[in-house]
Design an enzyme around this catalytic site. Structure first.
Site, PDB file in Angstrom:
ATOM      1  N   GLU A  36       0.347  -9.998  -3.066  1.00 18.66           N
ATOM      2  CA  GLU A  36       1.632  -9.242  -1.887  1.00 18.66           C
ATOM      3  C   GLU A  36       2.732  -9.543  -2.616  1.00 18.66           C
ATOM      4  OE1 GLU A  36       0.685  -7.179   0.643  1.00 18.66           O
ATOM      5  OE2 GLU A  36      -0.677  -8.771   1.225  1.00 18.66           O
ATOM      6  N   HIS A  37       3.330  -8.728  -2.853  1.00 24.26           N
ATOM      7  CA  HIS A  37       4.597  -8.879  -3.800  1.00 24.26           C
ATOM      8  C   HIS A  37       4.549  -8.501  -5.107  1.00 24.26           C
ATOM      9  CE1 HIS A  37       7.297  -8.174  -0.315  1.00 24.26           C
ATOM     10  NE2 HIS A  37       6.992  -8.085   0.347  1.00 24.26           N
ATOM     11  N   ASP A  39       2.984  -6.342  -6.908  1.00 26.81           N
ATOM     12  CA  ASP A  39       3.060  -4.710  -7.814  1.00 26.81           C
ATOM     13  C   ASP A  39       4.314  -4.427  -8.354  1.00 26.81           C
ATOM     14  OD1 ASP A  39       4.240  -4.397  -5.103  1.00 26.81           O
ATOM     15  OD2 ASP A  39       3.425  -2.338  -4.732  1.00 26.81           O
ATOM     16  N   ALA A 129       2.737  -0.736  11.156  1.00 29.82           N
ATOM     17  CA  ALA A 129       1.896  -2.136  11.495  1.00 29.82           C
ATOM     18  C   ALA A 129       1.239  -2.633  10.057  1.00 29.82           C
ATOM     19  CB  ALA A 129       0.779  -1.240  11.900  1.00 29.82           C
ATOM     20  N   LEU A 131      -0.089  -0.545   7.433  1.00 31.84           N
ATOM     21  CA  LEU A 131      -1.051  -0.301   6.936  1.00 31.84           C
ATOM     22  C   LEU A 131      -1.115   1.065   5.945  1.00 31.84           C
ATOM     23  CD1 LEU A 131      -3.406  -1.015  10.029  1.00 31.84           C
ATOM     24  CD2 LEU A 131      -3.139  -1.842   7.592  1.00 31.84           C
ATOM     25  N   SER A 132       0.455   1.315   5.275  1.00 37.92           N
ATOM     26  CA  SER A 132       0.481   2.722   4.697  1.00 37.92           C
ATOM     27  C   SER A 132       0.301   3.701   5.254  1.00 37.92           C
ATOM     28  CB  SER A 132       0.139   2.431   3.572  1.00 37.92           C
ATOM     29  OG  SER A 132       0.285   1.192   2.873  1.00 37.92           O
ATOM     30  N   SER A 133       0.594   3.972   6.961  1.00 37.99           N
ATOM     31  CA  SER A 133       0.999   5.141   7.200  1.00 37.99           C
ATOM     32  C   SER A 133       1.938   6.340   6.036  1.00 37.99           C
ATOM     33  CB  SER A 133       1.565   5.240   8.748  1.00 37.99           C
ATOM     34  OG  SER A 133       2.615   4.344   8.849  1.00 37.99           O
ATOM     35  N   GLU A 165       8.708   9.055  -2.293  1.00 34.52           N
ATOM     36  CA  GLU A 165       9.564   7.313  -1.130  1.00 34.52           C
ATOM     37  C   GLU A 165      10.703   6.855  -2.030  1.00 34.52           C
ATOM     38  OE1 GLU A 165       6.879   5.006   1.104  1.00 34.52           O
ATOM     39  OE2 GLU A 165       5.097   6.168   0.463  1.00 34.52           O
ATOM     40  N   ASP A 177       0.550   0.928  -2.902  1.00 36.68           N
ATOM     41  CA  ASP A 177       0.373   1.603  -1.779  1.00 36.68           C
ATOM     42  C   ASP A 177      -0.710   3.124  -1.689  1.00 36.68           C
ATOM     43  OD1 ASP A 177       1.226  -0.688  -0.694  1.00 36.68           O
ATOM     44  OD2 ASP A 177       2.615   0.144   0.749  1.00 36.68           O
TER      45      ASP A 177
HETATM   46  C1  GLA Z   1       4.475  -3.265   0.919  1.00 37.72           C
HETATM   47  C2  GLA Z   1       5.515  -2.181   0.265  1.00 37.72           C
HETATM   48  C3  GLA Z   1       5.020  -2.088  -1.610  1.00 37.72           C
HETATM   49  C4  GLA Z   1       4.160  -3.806  -2.064  1.00 37.72           C
HETATM   50  C5  GLA Z   1       3.750  -4.565  -0.373  1.00 37.72           C
HETATM   51  C6  GLA Z   1       3.824  -6.287  -0.361  1.00 37.72           C
HETATM   52  O1  GLA Z   1       3.249  -2.706   1.730  1.00 37.72           O
HETATM   53  O2  GLA Z   1       5.249  -0.224  -0.505  1.00 37.72           O
HETATM   54  O3  GLA Z   1       4.808  -1.797  -2.735  1.00 37.72           O
HETATM   55  O4  GLA Z   1       5.145  -4.027  -2.786  1.00 37.72           O
HETATM   56  O5  GLA Z   1       4.397  -4.467   0.284  1.00 37.72           O
HETATM   57  O6  GLA Z   1       2.984  -6.248  -1.427  1.00 37.72           O
END
Ligand code: GLA
Length: 385
Positions: A36-37, A39, A129, A131-133, A165, A177
């Protein structure tokens, strides 16, 4: 067989445009197992695409008009010409994700050849949520135009979606994502090197279930906190004299990081240690070692809670509830950008019910709501239907 989502989009298309759609594409959401964080620090992540997705049904036009209908927003319409500058709208946001990708595609060499499109967008990725909608929508739009845009393979489509984005919508997210959505492989997690853009599928062990548990905690302040974390990571990298925190290991951080202010040092320690955990997790997953995955996911959660400070008490409680139910046989942690959203668990199938019951019994969101539990398989990435 046509699925319910595509059938709904096709019905809306017929009603809106009076003739059937000729192209159908989909792009999935994602859940991040660990990493997480990392990327936007050029690091490693281990997500998988999931069975919730955005579907677009469309029909190319002979002219350069775009007519976009949102089936999930009362069939609201956004209409514009590809020959005029594409403007960002103050609202609705869904329209900007489509506009942003179109805008980016028009900047490419093949951009001037884009045809106008009648299209209907429908999705079932839970929104807000984590989940990258939104990435699933942007990647679906890229996939729709892929045949008119030479060189728009999955990675390039993901990068176009990310630029849309970052630069058009105005969210400074990393690339995890979009790459997950574009490159998903059924029943596999993806070890993504967010710097080299290498994607290695890692099989999810047979008998392991992916549980996604929506906390229903409304994510306030997400964007500002996200941007602050990003800035702190960049500051730490600058101080350490490296292009990104990817280039730092824990030994180097201990040796050279002492002069950083304590908060920035902790932010860096999360990212540096998380990269190491992702590499270890990919090896554990490939070996089918769920207990080891469990340890790494637990460490990741603690690091997000104490060093990166992106969890909230109700999420910490939800993680504890699931962990108590599954014991050392599997893993659980918060997933996504933070401050609410979802918890992900990787558990032996026979423990799913125990985890579900524990959550139903012991968890309530601050507003009294129960959590929503999804049991998912890792899904294939974006493509034509
Ligand atoms: C969000 C961002 C991703 C990533 C995550 C954390 O989902 O869109 O690029 O940085 O947070 O891992």
């Amino acid at each position: 067989m046509i699925d319910i989502l595509t059938a709904r989009a096709a019905d809306v298309f017929l009603a809106a445009f009076g003739q059937p759609a000729t192209i159908q594409v989909q792009a999935p959401g994602r859940v991040n197992l660990i990493g997480e964080h990392t990327d936007y620090n050029g690091g490693l992540v281990l997500p998988c695409a999931i069975g919730y997705r955005t579907v677009i049904v469309a029909r190319p036009r002979a002219d350069r008009l775009m007519r976009v209908v949102a089936a999930d927003y009362d069939d609201a319409v956004d209409e514009y010409s590809l020959d005029a500058p594409i403007e960002r709208l103050t609202a609705p946001m869904w329209a900007n994700y489509v506009r942003g990708v179109v805008h980016e595609l028009l900047q490419r060499d093949s951009g001037p050849a884009l045809r106008g499109m009648d299209m209907v967008v429908a999705g079932d990725v839970p929104q807000g949520a984590g989940l990258s909608s939104s990435a699933s929508l942007s990647v679906a739009v890229c996939t729709l135009f892929a045949s008119d845009s030479p060189g728009l393979g999955p990675i390039e489509a993901a990068l176009v979606a990310q630029r849309a984005e970052n630069d058009f919508v105005g969210c400074k997210c990393g690339n995890m994502d979009q790459i997950s959505s574009a490159c998903g492989v059924q029943d596999h997690a993806l070890l993504i090197d967010c710097r080299s853009l290498e994607v290695k599928p890692v099989p999810i062990p047979a008998g392991a279930a992916i549980m996604i548990i929506e906390s229903h905690i409304t994510r306030g302040l997400v964007d500002s906190e996200y941007n602050t974390r990003r800035a702190q990571c960049e500051e730490a990298a600058r101080y350490l004299g490296v292009p990104a925190l990817r280039d730092v290991d824990l030994a180097l951080l201990a040796e050279k990081g002492a002069g950083l202010d304590p908060v920035t040092l902790r932010r860096a320690r999360h990212v540096v240690s998380e990269n190491e955990r992702v590499a270890a997790a990919a090896a554990a997953l490939a070996a089918g070692d769920l207990p080891r995955m469990g340890e790494l996911m637990a460490d990741s959660h603690v690091s997000m809670r104490d060093d990166f400070e992106i969890t909230v008490p109700a999420i910490d409680l939800l993680v504890d509830i699931v962990k108590a139910a599954i014991g050392p046989a599997g893993g659980v942690r918060m997933t996504g950008g933070g401050f609410g959203g979802c918890v992900v668990a990787l558990v032996p199938e026979e423990l799913v019910e125990a985890a579900r019951q524990a959550v139903a019994r012991d968890y309530r969101a601050p507003n009294g709501e129960q959590a929503t539990v999804h049991v998912c398989r890792a899904a294939a990435g974006a493509g034509r239907l």
